[in-house]
Scaffold this active site. Structure first.
Site, PDB file in Angstrom:
ATOM      1  N   ASP A  67      15.974  11.028  -9.308  1.00 51.78           N
ATOM      2  CA  ASP A  67      17.402  11.344  -9.210  1.00 51.78           C
ATOM      3  C   ASP A  67      17.914  11.326  -7.773  1.00 51.78           C
ATOM      4  OD1 ASP A  67      17.684  11.528 -11.921  1.00 51.78           O
ATOM      5  OD2 ASP A  67      17.655  13.711 -12.019  1.00 51.78           O
TER       6      ASP A  67
ATOM      7  N   HIS B 269       0.825  -1.207   0.000  1.00 51.60           N
ATOM      8  CA  HIS B 269       0.000   0.000   0.000  1.00 51.60           C
ATOM      9  C   HIS B 269       0.861   1.259   0.000  1.00 51.60           C
ATOM     10  CE1 HIS B 269      -3.548   2.439   1.690  1.00 51.60           C
ATOM     11  NE2 HIS B 269      -3.977   1.926   0.551  1.00 51.60           N
TER      12      HIS B 269
ATOM     13  N   LYS C  12       3.239   4.380  -1.143  1.00 50.06           N
ATOM     14  CA  LYS C  12       3.159   5.303  -2.267  1.00 50.06           C
ATOM     15  C   LYS C  12       4.356   6.254  -2.212  1.00 50.06           C
ATOM     16  CE  LYS C  12      -1.840   5.063  -1.710  1.00 50.06           C
ATOM     17  NZ  LYS C  12      -1.761   3.823  -0.925  1.00 50.06           N
TER      18      LYS C  12
ATOM     19  N   LYS D 230      -4.895  10.619   4.753  1.00 46.35           N
ATOM     20  CA  LYS D 230      -4.503   9.847   5.933  1.00 46.35           C
ATOM     21  C   LYS D 230      -3.460  10.680   6.688  1.00 46.35           C
ATOM     22  CE  LYS D 230      -4.743   6.605   2.273  1.00 46.35           C
ATOM     23  NZ  LYS D 230      -6.021   6.044   2.433  1.00 46.35           N
TER      24      LYS D 230
ATOM     25  N   ASP E  55      -0.900  17.483  19.237  1.00 44.81           N
ATOM     26  CA  ASP E  55      -0.783  18.818  19.819  1.00 44.81           C
ATOM     27  C   ASP E  55      -0.628  19.831  18.681  1.00 44.81           C
ATOM     28  OD1 ASP E  55      -1.053  17.701  22.319  1.00 44.81           O
ATOM     29  OD2 ASP E  55       1.101  17.514  22.649  1.00 44.81           O
TER      30      ASP E  55
ATOM     31  N   HIS F 239      -9.932  11.024   1.335  1.00 44.94           N
ATOM     32  CA  HIS F 239      -8.944   9.958   1.191  1.00 44.94           C
ATOM     33  C   HIS F 239      -7.652  10.288   1.928  1.00 44.94           C
ATOM     34  CE1 HIS F 239      -6.374   6.954  -0.979  1.00 44.94           C
ATOM     35  NE2 HIS F 239      -7.499   6.274  -0.919  1.00 44.94           N
TER      36      HIS F 239
END
Length: 541
Positions: free
Chosen positions: A203, A196, A198, A439, A444, A437
């Protein structure tokens, strides 16, 4: 060889049984034919597997990239910065997030390393693959690590891409049966584990990590439904850490070259690659002159003009699962992202805001929320409403916990389904809705997590995940301000009534509407949701 002989023997014996059946049964019984096909399917599937013990040639990040254009830019941006800090730029808008990926690919001189759960064969996917092909034609080495869950039907295209001398493709935890994935049911405990992560690194100088896959809905390009999502573009020492992480995954046992599992079947790969070039070039030309293409160019120009002012610099911690989490036999002892995230959350003294499109806390999560509240930490949870959630089964797993979440003292908000992407008018996508979508969590006013991790059992126990914790008050303050400003317009507050029933409050200015049922849902939809909630699969969500 013994396994092959054993399987051949089983199939041969089945054929003998078939021949011994009475002729009228064999020729005229549809049931017998179905059983025959099903039986052969079981036998064939039992013989089909992927050898995850096989070793393949290793490759590693290209290190000497300081003299590239991106290397020189990174050097200027990093001048006089602390060694333990990296530069970050939040990609909150889909168009800009896509523009920077394309720009990085077009600027690449040495390498592009990307890993994704999903790359769709749609406009965004085709434009990105076109950029990768163009880079490979310039001599740039391109490594694509892709989870295999959504690649059905892509084998021919992946093999054609792989035939390019500068492109390598590996599939994470691939299916043995390329056409009929269900025949891998005997490996379900293994193929249930997915990549999952991403990341998009060019470079070894700049990287993008976060929650977006590669598909139109992640980049405000879908006509009917898009995602509110978040990535960060980063420069500095974090990039080398992401590259090292990518190497771990690329050279791990679950990462298998596409050529080891996909069959060529006589395909002329050189010809198919040429045709792919031509098709993608046509798509690219058409997209450049569209409203979306013009918006991409606008965002890219704006970013380029002010790049020195875009980044904020802060200490950080890169957090990710070990690739061995993708192996059933080794997952138990693999380094797990949950430990690092739990440690960061435990540092909360005053407040914790969790944003997760899929939120299934289970009993342990409820206990942790209660413990935070008991320590005086104000907890806010923001997730999708029923109509906004693109996975009804996940919402069914979350719904039974809503009362308990609120009873811990936490505030609970659910994102509406009818909010729009910010660029809707500029992109001329009309009434295109947007669902949550993103996450992230904010501890604080001092730490922000951005990544691929959902607060659900699948992210915790089955999928591999990736993210970064950024320790910066300005980033935390900006995130909290943005969240507060959008709550009334984009969410319902879920509360308990005096008789302990769920209520959804919709605020608009000084007005407030109350809903006693899932907003926008029908009785039939709620009935189906309740049935789904009875399924004993919450550990898989």
């Amino acid at each position: 060889m013994n396994r092959i002989n054993s399987c051949n023997s089983l199939i041969w014996n089945w054929r003998n049984v078939k021949n011994d059946l009475p002729k009228y049964t064999y020729f005229f019984s549809v049931g017998a034919k179905i059983l025959q096909l099903f039986g052969i399917g079981i036998l064939v599937s039992a013989c089909s597997t992927v050898d995850l013990e096989q070793s393949y040639p290793e490759s590693h990040v290209i290190q000497n990239t300081q003299q590239t254009s991106l290397g020189q830019l990174a050097k200027r941006l990093s001048a006089n910065k602390k060694a333990d800090q990296s530069g970050f730029y939040a990609l909150t808008e889909g168009v800009e997030a896509f523009a920077l990926r394309l720009a990085m690919a077009e600027t690449a001189e040495k390498s592009i390393d990307l890993q994704y759960y999903l790359i769709k064969n749609d406009l965004s996917g085709q434009m990105l693959i076109h950029s990768l092909l163009q880079a490979a034609d310039r001599g740039v080495r391109v490594r694509i690590l892709l989870d295999d869950i959504f690649t059905q039907g892509y084998d021919a295209g992946m093999l054609a891409l792989e035939s390019h001398p500068n492109i390598q493709i590996r599939l994470f935890n691939p299916f043995a049966n390329r056409k009929f994935r269900g025949l891998d049911f005997h490996r379900v405990a293994q193929v249930n584990r997915r990549l999952h992560n991403k990341s998009f690194t060019v470079d070894n100088q700049f990287t993008i990590i976060g929650g977006r896959n590669i598909a139109t809905e992640y980049f405000a390009a879908h006509e009917s439904m898009n995602f509110h999502d978040l990535d960060v573009l980063s420069v500095g020492p974090l990039v080398s850490e992401v590259s090292a992480m990518f190497d771990q995954y690329w050279n791990s046992r679950p990462a298998v070259p596409v050529t080891a599992v996909a069959s060529n079947k006589g395909q002329d790969l050189a010809l198919e690659l040429q045709r792919m070039h031509e098709r993608l070039a046509q798509t690219w030309q058409g997209a450049k002159n569209s409203d979306y293409g013009l918006a991409v160019l606008e965002d890219l120009e704006r970013f380029s003009l002010h790049i020195n002012q875009q980044f904020f610099w802060a200490p950080y911690t890169l957090v990710y699962d070990a690739p061995e989490k993708g192996l059933k036999s080794e997952a138990k002892n693999a380094t797990n992202i949950v430990s690092a995230l739990g440690e960061a959350i435990s540092q909360a003294e005053h407040s914790l805001v969790i944003i997760s499109p899929y939120f299934v806390p289970l009993k342990d999560g409820i206990r942790r929320l209660q413990a935070l509240h008991d320590r005086g930490v104000a907890v806010t949870v923001i997730t999708n409403s029923f109509k906004a959630n693109n996975h009804s089964i996940v919402h069914a797993g979350y719904a039974p916990y809503r009362k308990r979440i609120i009873q811990t003292g936490a505030k609970l908000y659910e994102a509406k389904a009818d909010t729009q992407v910010n660029d809707a008018e500029r992109l001329k996508i009309g009434d295109s809705g947007a669902t949550l979508h993103t996450k992230m969590f904010v501890v604080d006013n001092k730490a922000v997590f951005v990544g691929s991790f959902n607060f659900d059992p699948r992210s915790a126990n089955l999928n591999t995940e990736l993210g970064v914790i950024i320790y910066a008050e300005n980033a935390a303050d900006a995130a909290l301000k943005s969240i507060r400003e959008s709550l009334n317009d984009s969410t319902y507050e879920v509360v308990l009534s005096e008789d302990n029933k769920l209520q959804w409050l919709e605020r608009s200015g000084n007005q407030m509407k109350e809903f006693s049922k899932e907003p926008g849902s029908s009785a039939w939809e709620r009935f189906k949701l309740n049935i789904l909630g009875l399924l004993p699969i919450r550990s898989q969500l």
